[in-house]
Design an enzyme around this catalytic site. Structure first.
Site, mmCIF file in Angstrom:
data_model
loop_
_atom_site.group_PDB
_atom_site.id
_atom_site.type_symbol
_atom_site.label_atom_id
_atom_site.label_comp_id
_atom_site.label_asym_id
_atom_site.label_seq_id
_atom_site.Cartn_x
_atom_site.Cartn_y
_atom_site.Cartn_z
ATOM 1 C CG ASP A 28 -61.291 37.641 77.062
ATOM 2 O OD1 ASP A 28 -62.019 38.528 77.524
ATOM 3 O OD2 ASP A 28 -61.064 37.508 75.502
ATOM 4 N NE ARG A 77 -63.842 45.279 80.847
ATOM 5 C CZ ARG A 77 -64.138 46.540 80.375
ATOM 6 N NH1 ARG A 77 -63.804 47.514 81.219
ATOM 7 N NH2 ARG A 77 -64.872 46.651 79.192
ATOM 8 N NE ARG A 119 -58.505 33.848 72.968
ATOM 9 C CZ ARG A 119 -59.764 33.615 73.628
ATOM 10 N NH1 ARG A 119 -60.463 34.362 74.239
ATOM 11 N NH2 ARG A 119 -60.366 32.405 73.103
#
Length: 299
Positions: A80, A78, A233
């Site tokens: 972002d 999933r 990230r």
């Protein structure tokens, strides 16, 4: 109006995240595996969200239009908001008669109804035990930065972050090696209720590469059995702190002892991140892999 899907009274009952419905086989259904690519710039991530544009909504709408039946997609990762994909994988179950009727023309028809920032380059019938999410062995991501004074090439501006300070890619790579293996990455994750933050980081490398246009890009390759929310990230953010000389080489690894999100770890911009591949075991091992993954991760 999409028709109602056949019932699956013989499908096993499974508890699953609401944006990834359980899809048991049976009831005249065939399981399809789709390769999916998208430019995440104008999407609020993968998963359905009320009143927001997401990849899942666009793709399910396109499939329902072409197949004339409702479609629920289960995704490998999933992503972002703002994150891209060239190697995303999803699965869904559709009536076998529909698949047999549309198989030869499905890709061409999907191209006609999907928006230009989403593409499905491949659809194939999958083994009944294939699960795009829980059957995966590893996910592979690439993060791209450029510290060139002129910034990224206009053709790479959507997937490459312009960094304002010079980066020491060699130092970043050394720091990355200290993060490998099975660890609790709570310091690098946005925790989800009831979800584990223990992951096995299989690869984390940093290298400077020369582009065809003469510019320089710092490329970070990250592979793991799975990544928790914002983990890649955040890892990039920690490595960049080393690359700028603001933190020592061992600082990113030292955070692995923490049990909560580290507020001093910056989260790198979303648009530099791309999901490039997902690995799966042979068909004979799919059911076992799914069972093991579900038992280990309740997220």
């Amino acid at each position: 109006m999409a028709s109602r899907r056949p019932t699956r009274s013989d499908a096993p009952l499974t508890i699953q995240h609401p944006d990834e419905p359980a899809t048991g086989n049976g009831g005249g259904l065939v399981r399809l595996r789709l390769a999916v690519q998208y430019d995440g710039t104008d999407f609020h991530g993968w998963a359905r969200q009320p009143a927001l544009r997401t990849v899942q909504q666009e793709l399910e709408r396109g499939l329902a239009t072409v197949l004339r039946t409702d479609v629920d997609l289960t995704v490998a990762g999933r992503t972002d908001a703002g994150v891209h994909a060239t190697g995303q994988v999803v699965h869904c179950d559709v009536p076998r008669a529909v698949w047999e009727d549309q198989q030869e023309k499905l890709l061409r028809r999907l191209r006609g109804v999907l928006p230009p920032d989403v593409a499905v380059p491949r659809v194939e019938e999958a083994h009944p035990d294939f699960d795009a999410r829980f059957g995966a062995l590893a996910r592979h991501y690439v993060y791209r930065l450029t510290d060139a004074p002129a910034g990224p090439s206009p053709l790479r501006r959507a997937d490459t972050v312009a960094w304002p300070r010079r980066l020491d890619a060699s130092a970043m790579d050394l720091a990355a090696g200290l993060l490998l293996g099975q660890n609790d990455f709570a310091a690098y994750c946005k925790r989800r209720e009831g979800a584990t933050t223990i992951r096995t980081l299989l690869r984390l490398t940093v290298a400077r590469q020369h582009e065809d246009d003469g510019s320089h890009t710092v490329r970070i390759d990250a592979s793991a059995d799975a990544f928790c929310h914002s983990m890649v990230r955040s890892l990039v953010g920690g490595l960049v702190a080393v690359g700028e000389g603001r933190r020592p080489l061992d600082w990113p690894g030292s955070l692995l002892v923490r049990t909560e999100r580290a507020s001093d770890v910056p989260v790198a911009p979303a648009h530099g991140l791309t999901l490039v591949a997902v690995d799966y075991p042979p068909d004979a091992e799919l059911a076992a892999r799914t069972q093991v993954t579900r038992a280990r991760r309740g997220d």
